[in-house]
Design a protein around this motif. Sequence first.
Motif, short mmCIF file in Angstrom:
data_model
loop_
_atom_site.label_atom_id
_atom_site.label_comp_id
_atom_site.label_asym_id
_atom_site.label_seq_id
_atom_site.Cartn_x
_atom_site.Cartn_y
_atom_site.Cartn_z
N ARG A 55 122.22 84.16 64.30
CA ARG A 55 120.78 83.97 64.24
C ARG A 55 120.40 82.49 64.23
O ARG A 55 119.33 82.10 64.66
CB ARG A 55 120.22 84.66 62.99
N PHE A 56 121.31 81.62 63.70
CA PHE A 56 121.01 80.19 63.66
C PHE A 56 121.25 79.50 64.98
O PHE A 56 120.44 78.71 65.43
CB PHE A 56 121.89 79.51 62.60
N ALA A 91 114.26 70.67 64.79
CA ALA A 91 115.63 71.19 64.79
C ALA A 91 116.56 70.26 64.02
O ALA A 91 117.40 70.71 63.23
CB ALA A 91 116.13 71.36 66.23
N GLU A 92 116.41 68.95 64.22
CA GLU A 92 117.25 67.99 63.49
C GLU A 92 116.93 68.00 62.01
O GLU A 92 117.83 67.93 61.16
CB GLU A 92 117.04 66.57 64.07
N GLU A 93 115.63 68.10 61.68
CA GLU A 93 115.23 68.15 60.27
C GLU A 93 115.79 69.40 59.61
O GLU A 93 116.26 69.37 58.47
CB GLU A 93 113.69 68.13 60.19
N PHE A 94 115.75 70.50 60.35
CA PHE A 94 116.26 71.77 59.82
C PHE A 94 117.77 71.69 59.59
O PHE A 94 118.27 72.12 58.54
CB PHE A 94 115.93 72.89 60.81
N CYS A 133 108.84 84.12 65.05
CA CYS A 133 109.83 84.94 64.33
C CYS A 133 111.09 84.15 63.99
O CYS A 133 112.14 84.74 63.73
CB CYS A 133 110.19 86.17 65.17
N PHE A 134 111.00 82.82 63.97
CA PHE A 134 112.16 81.96 63.73
C PHE A 134 112.86 82.36 62.42
O PHE A 134 112.27 82.38 61.35
CB PHE A 134 111.69 80.51 63.66
N LEU A 135 114.15 82.72 62.53
CA LEU A 135 115.04 83.09 61.42
C LEU A 135 114.65 84.38 60.70
O LEU A 135 115.26 84.71 59.68
CB LEU A 135 115.13 81.95 60.40
N SER A 152 108.13 76.88 58.15
CA SER A 152 106.73 77.20 58.45
C SER A 152 106.23 76.43 59.66
O SER A 152 105.53 76.98 60.53
CB SER A 152 105.84 76.88 57.24
N ARG A 153 106.61 75.16 59.76
CA ARG A 153 106.17 74.35 60.91
C ARG A 153 106.81 74.82 62.20
O ARG A 153 106.19 74.80 63.26
CB ARG A 153 106.47 72.87 60.65
N VAL A 154 108.08 75.26 62.11
CA VAL A 154 108.73 75.80 63.32
C VAL A 154 108.00 77.06 63.78
O VAL A 154 107.76 77.24 64.98
CB VAL A 154 110.22 76.11 63.03
N ARG A 155 107.63 77.93 62.86
CA ARG A 155 106.99 79.20 63.22
C ARG A 155 105.58 79.01 63.78
O ARG A 155 105.01 79.94 64.34
CB ARG A 155 106.96 80.13 62.01
N MET A 156 105.03 77.81 63.63
CA MET A 156 103.72 77.53 64.22
C MET A 156 103.82 77.16 65.69
O MET A 156 102.82 77.15 66.40
CB MET A 156 103.04 76.40 63.43
N LEU A 157 105.05 76.85 66.15
CA LEU A 157 105.23 76.49 67.55
C LEU A 157 105.15 77.74 68.44
O LEU A 157 105.51 78.84 68.01
CB LEU A 157 106.59 75.82 67.76
N PRO A 158 104.69 77.59 69.68
CA PRO A 158 104.67 78.74 70.60
C PRO A 158 106.06 79.32 70.78
O PRO A 158 107.05 78.59 70.89
CB PRO A 158 104.15 78.12 71.92
N ASP A 159 106.16 80.65 70.76
CA ASP A 159 107.41 81.39 70.99
C ASP A 159 108.40 81.32 69.82
O ASP A 159 109.54 81.78 69.94
CB ASP A 159 108.13 80.92 72.27
N PHE A 160 107.99 80.74 68.68
CA PHE A 160 108.91 80.66 67.53
C PHE A 160 108.33 81.29 66.27
O PHE A 160 108.74 80.96 65.16
CB PHE A 160 109.28 79.19 67.25
#
Length: 610
Positions: A324-325, A343-346, A377-379, A367-375
């Motif tokens: 999943r990662f 991605a680097e911060e994560f 459902c991240f993780l 939370s910031r990743v999930r605000m991006l388009p197409d992400f």
Amino acid sequence: MSDLDEAIELHRAALLFPSGHSDRSSCLNNLANSLRNRFQQCGMMSDLDEAIELHQAALLLRPPRLSLWDRFLQRDMMSDLDEAIELHRAALLFPSGHSDRSSCLNNLANSLRNRFQQCGMMSDLDEAIELHQAALLLHPPGHSLRSSSLNNLGLSLRDRFQQWGVMSDLDEAIKLHQAALLLCPPGHSDRSSSLHNLPLSLQDRFRKWDVQCDLDEAFSLYSQLSHLSHAASRTHLSAAKSWAASAEIFNHPSALLAYKVALKFLDQQVAFLSSSSHHFDVIREAVSSLATDAFSCSVRCGSLTTAVELVEQGRAVFWTQLARFSTPLDELSDSGDAGMVLAEEFKHLKTNLRKSDKLLQWDDVVSRVRMLPDFSCFLLPPLFSDLQKVAEDGPVIIVNASQHSCNTLIIHGAGDPVHVPLDIKQAEVSEFSSEFQSLAEQFGSSDYQLVLVGILHKLWNDVVDPVVRALRESEVRPGSPGPYEKGRDNLSDIYISSYTPTLATLVHARQQVSRDASSQHFVAIGQGNPVEGKELKCVAPELAVVARHITPVISFTSLEDANATVEGAFDALNHNQWLHLACHGMPNRTQPFESSFAMRDGPLMIKDII
């Protein structure tokens, strides 16, 4: 880890102080603490042993109580625990007004309680209670350690209630836990301990007096776990598991929610851990029967798609998390500048996340990743609609054995799963498994073969045949089914079946194949003469058959005999998408991650493959 390794080397260099230097004991202690940290990351006992030796050298200022306790947990040697207790006693020579006195009282009390739990000596527990009471007096209202001190005393009093049944001990324990909870508002690091300990004491009192409000309060407290606004700690996971177990015992309607919360917390815990053997053991202990029990609960509630989602979430958690990662992070890096930075911060947080104060940073990045388009459902764990794709080419069958019930679900390419109840108990399944393992070690005798046929016959009647019948009713066309008997058709004569540890693993593999079809590489590794184990004469012919089938399809290489080493296998795993192994497999039932494949120079370990 490179930072920790360098710190250890610097601490070693600092030991060049002469033996009488005033800072030498501090340097010994620093090196010991860093080695202990590395043990907690990597699980190397040599680091822990050296840490204890260094602490012993610095004994006058820093007794080795924590490291001895760690080693006791690893090796279960009572001598380590006994020595830790004596060192805690020595530390109490601090004068009564010393700033560390309350910490010493608390450490000695906890060690005595641990010894009581190991040996059952009431004198240890009584002394622990007296010490916790003395420590509490040193933590007056307003003191930062008061909540943990209240909790510690409450736990010891509950232990004594469970031994002697004196209600005053239990009533006082409940008051102490309630007072601790009031000092820990939402977001406080100690709140999860209170949400774990207080409900258990309230349940004890409900069992004694049958007062409904105690049970209602217990589950009201548990339900607060479902509203957690930040990433969960390991104590949160323990509290959620306790909630699920309690809901099963009291047949409480919150059981399914409890399992969902526990598995969500498990997801977060695995995400924070590195892939060391020490952490494998931690997670194996934490998971236990969580996923299988969640599946059983979902089936009882009639939530069949939820059953699939939860058992998927709780099985093979390290494999699942790795899958999943990797792909989402690659996709995030390729999505643009903002995605690359996140991605680097994560990755940095995942590597360095060790303390609870960094959990909020984790939540912020996710939370910031999930605000991006197409992400969006991240993780997040996959939904049933995602998992059902595995059944497009044929049904998938999930067989689940829980302490509460045994069930099978059949997943088709469309529609809801089909439930097939099984008339067998988990204890029987476990007994068959143990007997099968024993028989496998003595395979060849006709007497053992008769016993083996008996086990397979029972499994046919109680597990396989009900599923075959359900598949026929679903119009999944079989060949010629029959009971498991010598000379009669059996499962392999009816259906061609294969195995996957999780559905997401198969979905991920199929996506990888379709995405990289032009660059697929296949390696076959054969080892017929390992450093340990009998010679396998069938390896070379087997690899020849594999090569004949694979070579016309995709790029194929093989490693055999002298080239089939541990290092050679790792190199092959890094450069190929497909692997075929022809060698001895060595399962380890008590330490599953220690299972291995026999190479020329030693074992290729599952934990290292992960």
